[in-house]
Design a protein around this motif. Structure first.
Motif, short mmCIF file in Angstrom:
data_model
loop_
_atom_site.label_atom_id
_atom_site.label_comp_id
_atom_site.label_asym_id
_atom_site.label_seq_id
_atom_site.Cartn_x
_atom_site.Cartn_y
_atom_site.Cartn_z
N SER A 273 7.71 -4.31 -2.48
CA SER A 273 7.27 -3.55 -1.31
C SER A 273 8.33 -2.52 -0.92
O SER A 273 9.53 -2.82 -0.95
CB SER A 273 7.02 -4.48 -0.12
N MET B 37 5.41 -12.04 1.24
CA MET B 37 5.37 -12.01 -0.22
C MET B 37 5.78 -13.39 -0.71
O MET B 37 6.67 -14.02 -0.15
CB MET B 37 6.29 -10.93 -0.79
N ALA C 21 1.13 -10.73 -2.09
CA ALA C 21 1.51 -10.23 -0.77
C ALA C 21 0.33 -10.44 0.18
O ALA C 21 -0.83 -10.27 -0.21
CB ALA C 21 1.87 -8.74 -0.84
N VAL D 11 2.86 -1.49 -1.64
CA VAL D 11 2.99 -2.80 -2.29
C VAL D 11 2.53 -2.67 -3.73
O VAL D 11 1.39 -2.28 -4.01
CB VAL D 11 2.15 -3.87 -1.56
#
Length: 267
Positions: free
Chosen positions: A109, A194, A126, A118
């Motif tokens: 990210s 994440m 994520a 992302v």
């Protein structure tokens, strides 16, 4: 918009070594998480190479480019950094018998005012947590996800399948890999989670949301609670978690910047 960052990894309850790696550069707004695979220690090597290489190269590029870089430019830089890391891991795997067959999943990210880019490869994920609702914002590159998409399996059947860990994309396994990248709008208070599949295989989305709802105003407390819940559910794999909270007013992205030429170019 300001960002608060947290990360933690855990070996879990079954494995003796940790093949998950995380790299965060708060100043650059870069978060990288990787879940390695391979023979003895090779997965650990692959995930560390991916995190360290991508984070260092991307942060260096962002520092040169400044905040005036467009999202298209940042995406190209992400692609180049991941491609370079992929080639380095692929080369190491083919030049050292100890590392033969190693590779890693990846989720990456880049946080910018009002949005986040992302990118991911494999089944590391994520999620966006907003006002009590959890949304998965990546889609696994896995055999199970392909079977779900094709209507062969339902999500409920996939949750108990024996093929959970078969990914269709990984860093370092072939000489080229495609990073799938999307831009997501951020609001103040949003949290980007994440994780490796050591969390998402142990806890479904509802259970992750329950932990985030009932736990904790601080990111360290929330992260520790997620890892504890995954271990309580069995802890069958290494667990990696990053949490990033957006705070402050949303800003509009810049409209233009110089054409992208090469990584690190000041032209």
């Amino acid at each position: 918009m300001d960002f608060e960052f947290f990360s933690q990894t855990d070996t879990g309850r079954v494995r003796t070594n940790n093949e998950d790696s995380v790299a965060i550069d708060a100043a650059g707004g870069v978060v990288v998480l990787a879940d390695g695979m391979g023979g003895y220690n090779a997965g650990e090597v692959a995930s560390q190479m991916a995190c360290e290489f991508i984070s260092a190269e991307l942060v260096r590029w962002l520092a040169q480019a400044s905040q005036s870089a467009t999202d298209v430019d940042v995406k190209r830089a992400m692609d180049i950094c991941v491609d370079n890391a992929n080639r380095a891991i692929f080369s190491a795997a083919h030049s050292n018998p100890t590392y033969a067959g190693m590779g890693t999943t990846l989720v990456l990210s880049v946080f910018r005012p009002g949005r986040v880019l992302v990118g991911h490869i494999g089944d590391s994920r994520a999620y966006r947590w907003r006002q009590g609702e959890l949304q998965q914002i990546t889609r696994d590159h896995s055999l199970l996800q392909e079977q779900i998409d094709a209507g062969i399996l339902t999500p409920e059947q996939a949750a108990v399948s024996a093929n959970k860990n078969l990914v269709t994309r990984a860093v370092g396994v072939e000489d080229y890999v495609l990073l799938e990248t999307r831009v997501h709008e951020l609001q103040s208070g949003d949290i980007i989670l994440m994780c490796s599949d050591g969390l998402s295989d142990m806890l479904d989305d509802r259970q992750i949301a329950e932990v985030l709802t009932t736990s904790h105003s601080s990111l360290p407390e929330a992260g520790a609670a997620l890892i504890a819940a995954a271990n309580a559910a069995g802890g069958r794999d290494n667990i990696a978690v990053t949490l990033t909270r957006a705070q402050g007013a949303t800003e509009q992205p810049p409209k233009a910047w110089w054409p992208f030429r090469r990584l690190g170019s000041g032209a």
